[in-house]
Write a protein that holds these residues in place. Sequence first.
Motif, PDB file in Angstrom:
ATOM      1  N   MET A   1       1.103  -8.730  -8.627  1.00  0.00           N
ATOM      2  CA  MET A   1       0.391  -7.512  -8.953  1.00  0.00           C
ATOM      3  C   MET A   1      -0.409  -7.706 -10.237  1.00  0.00           C
TER       4      MET A   1
ATOM      5  N   THR B   1      -4.619  -7.767 -10.866  1.00  0.00           N
ATOM      6  CA  THR B   1      -5.325  -6.868 -11.773  1.00  0.00           C
ATOM      7  C   THR B   1      -6.276  -7.623 -12.700  1.00  0.00           C
TER       8      THR B   1
ATOM      9  N   VAL C   1      -2.949  -3.944  -5.264  1.00  0.00           N
ATOM     10  CA  VAL C   1      -2.280  -3.550  -6.506  1.00  0.00           C
ATOM     11  C   VAL C   1      -1.457  -2.284  -6.287  1.00  0.00           C
TER      12      VAL C   1
ATOM     13  N   THR D   1       2.572  -2.179  -6.565  1.00  0.00           N
ATOM     14  CA  THR D   1       3.203  -1.233  -7.483  1.00  0.00           C
ATOM     15  C   THR D   1       4.281  -0.432  -6.757  1.00  0.00           C
TER      16      THR D   1
ATOM     17  N   ILE E   1       8.220  -0.380  -7.804  1.00  0.00           N
ATOM     18  CA  ILE E   1       8.943   0.866  -8.075  1.00  0.00           C
ATOM     19  C   ILE E   1      10.148   0.993  -7.149  1.00  0.00           C
TER      20      ILE E   1
END
Length: 86
Positions: free
Chosen positions: A1, A5, A34, A38, A42
């Motif tokens: 990830m 970015t 991304v 994410t 999480i």
Amino acid sequence: MLTATTVFVYRRRRPNAARPYKVWGYPVLPAIFVVCATAVLISSYAGNLKGSLLGTALILLGLPVLWFVKKLYPGPSAELEGTHAE
């Protein structure tokens, strides 16, 4: 990830840099990646907090190694950061 970015970061910082490789579907495809990564991150922390924190700690333990290597070999890191004369 985090690696994905950097595509956005470098394109913003260096808009006129040579791009020998084009990112297919930019900016939509990397942005979707991304967002999905994410969500997985999480979910990982929500489902297994102890294991996720342990994994994060192991990754962060590599930072002193990175700093040590950068001190031993300062040339390539300065070149990658764009601080060399062009």
